[in-house]
Each structure stands twice: as structure tokens, then as C-alpha cells.
Design an enzyme around this catalytic site. Structure first.
Site, PDB file in Angstrom:
ATOM      1  N   SER A  60       6.721   2.912  -7.026  1.00 31.12           N
ATOM      2  CA  SER A  60       6.113   2.073  -8.048  1.00 31.12           C
ATOM      3  C   SER A  60       6.708   2.381  -9.430  1.00 31.12           C
ATOM      4  O   SER A  60       7.902   2.156  -9.643  1.00 31.12           O
ATOM      5  CB  SER A  60       4.587   2.243  -8.003  1.00 31.12           C
ATOM      6  OG  SER A  60       3.936   1.251  -8.760  1.00 31.12           O
TER       7      SER A  60
ATOM      8  N   ASP B 163       2.321  -7.438  -1.350  1.00 33.46           N
ATOM      9  CA  ASP B 163       2.183  -6.629  -2.558  1.00 33.46           C
ATOM     10  C   ASP B 163       1.644  -7.488  -3.696  1.00 33.46           C
ATOM     11  O   ASP B 163       2.300  -8.454  -4.103  1.00 33.46           O
ATOM     12  CB  ASP B 163       3.557  -6.049  -2.942  1.00 33.46           C
ATOM     13  CG  ASP B 163       3.477  -4.985  -4.017  1.00 33.46           C
ATOM     14  OD1 ASP B 163       2.518  -5.001  -4.815  1.00 33.46           O
ATOM     15  OD2 ASP B 163       4.382  -4.140  -4.072  1.00 33.46           O
TER      16      ASP B 163
ATOM     17  N   HIS C  97       0.998  -2.873  -1.651  1.00 30.41           N
ATOM     18  CA  HIS C  97       1.699  -2.011  -2.602  1.00 30.41           C
ATOM     19  C   HIS C  97       1.707  -0.553  -2.144  1.00 30.41           C
ATOM     20  O   HIS C  97       2.597   0.211  -2.522  1.00 30.41           O
ATOM     21  CB  HIS C  97       1.040  -2.121  -3.984  1.00 30.41           C
ATOM     22  CG  HIS C  97       1.873  -1.546  -5.086  1.00 30.41           C
ATOM     23  ND1 HIS C  97       3.060  -2.121  -5.504  1.00 30.41           N
ATOM     24  CD2 HIS C  97       1.697  -0.434  -5.866  1.00 30.41           C
ATOM     25  CE1 HIS C  97       3.577  -1.402  -6.485  1.00 30.41           C
ATOM     26  NE2 HIS C  97       2.771  -0.370  -6.717  1.00 30.41           N
TER      27      HIS C  97
END
Length: 221
Positions: free
Chosen positions: A118, A168, A199
Site C-alpha cells: 500500500s 480493491d 486491498h
């Protein structure tokens, strides 16, 4: 010479500021060191277990992001979800790359392979574009394009694994595909896979990352 000021704003490694970090020495020869870059809210301890699982025997370098957002650690500032403060991103990218150079000199390490999740994956992508000498490759887990207009970069043959989630809610599919195209255009050898997940990380993320990393050998220090 690249005239892009974002690329030219490099700093000497000798003056690199320190990061709170964990360093785990290698226990197996010939394995590339791994730079672990956590997501928003993580810490220097967050990805150590993942690193040991996907890259057994490799040296692990795990810094803590210096930016605080609502009490959560990040590697660079953002204005909103998916809207990055690119001026801060550039400065933080060079700061992190300088830290990598300093710890490499201290420990006698070759360039590491980044494994970022991320926010950590986003700054790893930025490092590939702005400071390509800092990394020997990267695994980008749920990354998005860090720049609206990416700087020109040359990273011929650099291996990159980009793993996205088809559900996501944070990274649009088009954005991840654009990042893959940017890195390919720069010359990287990009493998981009879209997994049936959101995610968060899944078991296939770990197995694919492990397979990718065991296929790499350590470059010369």
C-alpha cells in the site's frame, strides 16, 4: 542527463537522516536483502514476519515511515485518499533512498529488493522512478501510480512484481495498470497480476511473492 528536478534532487548518502528501523542480518548466502515498507498505520515491526516467510535467509531492512497522519505512520503525506502531496513524496523518496545507501554502506549490502504494501508500495514505486540505483527490484503489493505525471526514468531489466486486487476499494484497476505501463516503459521487467481479493493481503500474495524472490540472486555489493 535527466532534467527533471524531481530526479535531480538527490542527496549525498553520507548525510542521510536516520529512520527508526529493524535490521535482521542474512542467514543464507546469495540472497538479496529485502527492504520492507509497511502500509499506513504500520511500523518497523509490521512486515518482519512476512519478510521471513517470503524471503527466508535474506537480510531484512524495515524502516518506520516518518509521516504521521491521525496517529498512523506513513512514508509521505497525502491530501486525501489517492491524492498525494507529490512535493513531499519526492523529498521523502530521496530521504528513504539515502537511508538505504547509508545502511548498505554500514552493513556491506548490495542493493535490496523492496517489498512494499500500500503506502509502502507507493514509495517503492517512486524510488524505482526517482532513485533507480537504490533498488535491485521490487514487489509492489496494492500499489498505485505515485505521480500524476511520472518522471522520465530508465530502469532496464529491473524485475518488478505488481500484485493488485480485483475488489480493491482503494486502488482503481486503471491506476494499477497505468503504474505497470509506466514501469514497463522505463524498461523494467514487470509481472502484473490481478488477484481475486480486496486491498488486504491474501495467501496467493505470499506465495507469488516468495516465488518471485527465490528466483532472484543477490547482486554484487
Amino acid at each position: 542527463m535527466n532534467a527533471d528536478p524531481r530526479v535531480a534532487a538527490s542527496h549525498a548518502a553520507i548525510s542521510a537522516p536516520s529512520f527508526i528501523h529493524r535490521y535482521v542480518p542474512a542467514s543464507a548466502p546469495g540472497r538479496p536483502p529485502i527492504l520492507l515498507l509497511h502500509g499506513t498505520g504500520g511500523s518497523e515491526d509490521d512486515l518482519l514476519g512476512l519478510g521471513e516467510r517470503v524471503a527466508p535467509g535474506s537480510a531484512l531492512i524495515s524502516p518506520r515511515g516518518k509521516v504521521r497522519e491521525g496517529g498512523a505512520n506513513r512514508f509521505f503525506r497525502r491530501f486525501a485518499e489517492g491524492l498525494f502531496d507529490e512535493e513531499d513524496l519526492v523529498a521523502r523518496t530521496h530521504e528513504l533512498a539515502d537511508f538505504v545507501s547509508a545502511i548498505r554502506a554500514q552493513e556491506g549490502l548490495p542493493a535490496p529488493v523492496a517489498v512494499g504494501f500500500s503506502n509502502g508500495a507507493n514509495i517503492a514505486a517512486s524510488m524505482l522512478l526517482l532513485r533507480p540505483e537504490a533498488l535491485a527490484g521490487a514487489v509492489l503489493l496494492r500499489a498505485m501510480s505515485p505521480f500524476r505525471n511520472p518522471p522520465a526514468a530508465t530502469i532496464p531489466g529491473t524485475p518488478v512484481l505488481l500484485l493488485s486486487g480485483d475488489a480493491d476499494p482503494i486502488v482503481p484497476a486503471e491506476n494499477a495498470a497505468r503504474l505497470a505501463a509506466t514501469l514497463k516503459q522505463a524498461g523494467a521487467e514487470v509481472a502484473h497480476q490481478v488477484l481475486p481479493t480486496g486491498h488486504g493481503l491474501s495467501s496467493p500474495d505470499l506465495s507469488l511473492t516468495h516465488r518471485f524472490l527465490v528466483g532472484l540472486s543477490a547482486p554484487a555489493a
